[in-house]
Design a protein around this motif. Structure first.
Motif, mmCIF file in Angstrom:
data_model
loop_
_atom_site.group_PDB
_atom_site.id
_atom_site.type_symbol
_atom_site.label_atom_id
_atom_site.label_comp_id
_atom_site.label_asym_id
_atom_site.label_seq_id
_atom_site.Cartn_x
_atom_site.Cartn_y
_atom_site.Cartn_z
ATOM 1 N N TYR A 162 0.841 -1.208 0.000
ATOM 2 C CA TYR A 162 0.000 0.000 0.000
ATOM 3 C C TYR A 162 0.871 1.252 0.000
ATOM 4 O O TYR A 162 0.597 2.218 -0.726
ATOM 5 N N THR A 163 1.930 1.248 0.797
ATOM 6 C CA THR A 163 2.820 2.405 0.889
ATOM 7 C C THR A 163 3.506 2.682 -0.438
ATOM 8 O O THR A 163 3.617 3.832 -0.870
ATOM 9 N N ASN A 164 3.936 1.633 -1.102
ATOM 10 C CA ASN A 164 4.668 1.781 -2.361
ATOM 11 C C ASN A 164 3.773 1.661 -3.597
ATOM 12 O O ASN A 164 4.245 1.830 -4.727
ATOM 13 N N ILE A 165 2.507 1.361 -3.368
ATOM 14 C CA ILE A 165 1.531 1.108 -4.441
ATOM 15 C C ILE A 165 2.101 0.096 -5.435
ATOM 16 O O ILE A 165 2.097 0.288 -6.656
ATOM 17 N N ASN A 166 2.597 -0.988 -4.900
ATOM 18 C CA ASN A 166 3.201 -2.036 -5.711
ATOM 19 C C ASN A 166 2.305 -3.259 -5.789
ATOM 20 O O ASN A 166 1.550 -3.563 -4.857
ATOM 21 N N GLU A 167 2.419 -3.979 -6.899
ATOM 22 C CA GLU A 167 1.805 -5.302 -6.990
ATOM 23 C C GLU A 167 2.516 -6.213 -5.989
ATOM 24 O O GLU A 167 3.725 -6.081 -5.760
ATOM 25 N N ASN A 168 1.786 -7.135 -5.379
ATOM 26 C CA ASN A 168 2.396 -8.024 -4.402
ATOM 27 C C ASN A 168 1.759 -9.406 -4.487
ATOM 28 O O ASN A 168 0.625 -9.563 -4.945
#
Length: 210
Positions: A162-168
């Motif tokens: 959420y902080t980095n707005i990255n796929e995980n």
């Protein structure tokens, strides 16, 4: 499918355009409406002279004289064929997606980050062992299913993405209400608004029994 000049028709000729499979349904509604004299809305099909089938939404109401006696009807007919075709294709694609999820044991979900409400597909509900009508969950209710030793790990992975707005994606365990422990693989992404702020999180869950 008529010329503009061919615009005067009797009740009988109008009925002749109704699709045969809809005629009984239409007659039942019309007969009931003639008793109540109320505003009428209905959807039906018509069969043109060239064999074309169209979907029609129609609305009508009675005109009354000073004594309250019905003396005429006014109405509209709206060709909704294109909309109906789109709706049917959507239903078919949703059915295909549902069957594919059942075969692969993969479910989809979406979280509205404004409200915090998660929407689970039917297959996700099956994975977690809840009823289809329990498809709305929150992050808190999700955590209640997480295997105790995995809770902090899951929270950290969600917060990091959420902080980095990255796929995980990662693996974790859940404990269903019946005590069954399952391994879950999750993969998710974010939708963002014009300002680049995440507004929703969506992804898939895949399960395997421990």
């Amino acid at each position: 499918g008529l010329s503009p000049e061919d615009n005067k028709h009797s009740y009988e000729t109008w009925l002749s355009f109704i699709h045969p499979d809809d005629l009984d349904y239409m007659m039942k509604i019309i007969n009931e409406n003639q008793k109540t004299l109320s505003h009428l809305k209905m959807d039906h099909r018509i069969l043109l002279k060239d064999g074309t089938i169209k979907f029609i939404h129609s609305e009508s109401k009675f005109e009354f004289d000073k004594a309250g006696k019905p003396i005429g009807m006014l109405g509209i007919a709206h060709d909704v064929t294109e909309r109906k075709i789109v709706e049917e294709k959507l239903l078919q694609s949703e059915s295909t997606l549902k069957k594919a999820q059942e075969i692969a044991h993969i479910g989809s979900w979406r979280t509205d980050l404004t409200t915090g409400i998660m929407e689970w597909s039917e297959e996700v509900c099956k994975i977690y062992g809840v009823k289809p009508d329990e498809n709305q969950q929150t992050l808190e209710s999700l955590m209640s299913f997480i295997y105790p030793e995995d809770i902090e790990f899951v929270k950290k992975e969600i917060q990091k993405s959420y902080t980095n707005i990255n796929e995980n994606s990662f693996d974790y365990r859940i404990v269903r209400k019946d005590g069954t422990i399952r391994n879950i693989y999750v993969s998710f992404r974010y939708d963002v608004n014009k300002e680049g702020k995440p507004v929703s999180r969506y992804g898939i869950d895949r399960k395997s029994v421990v």
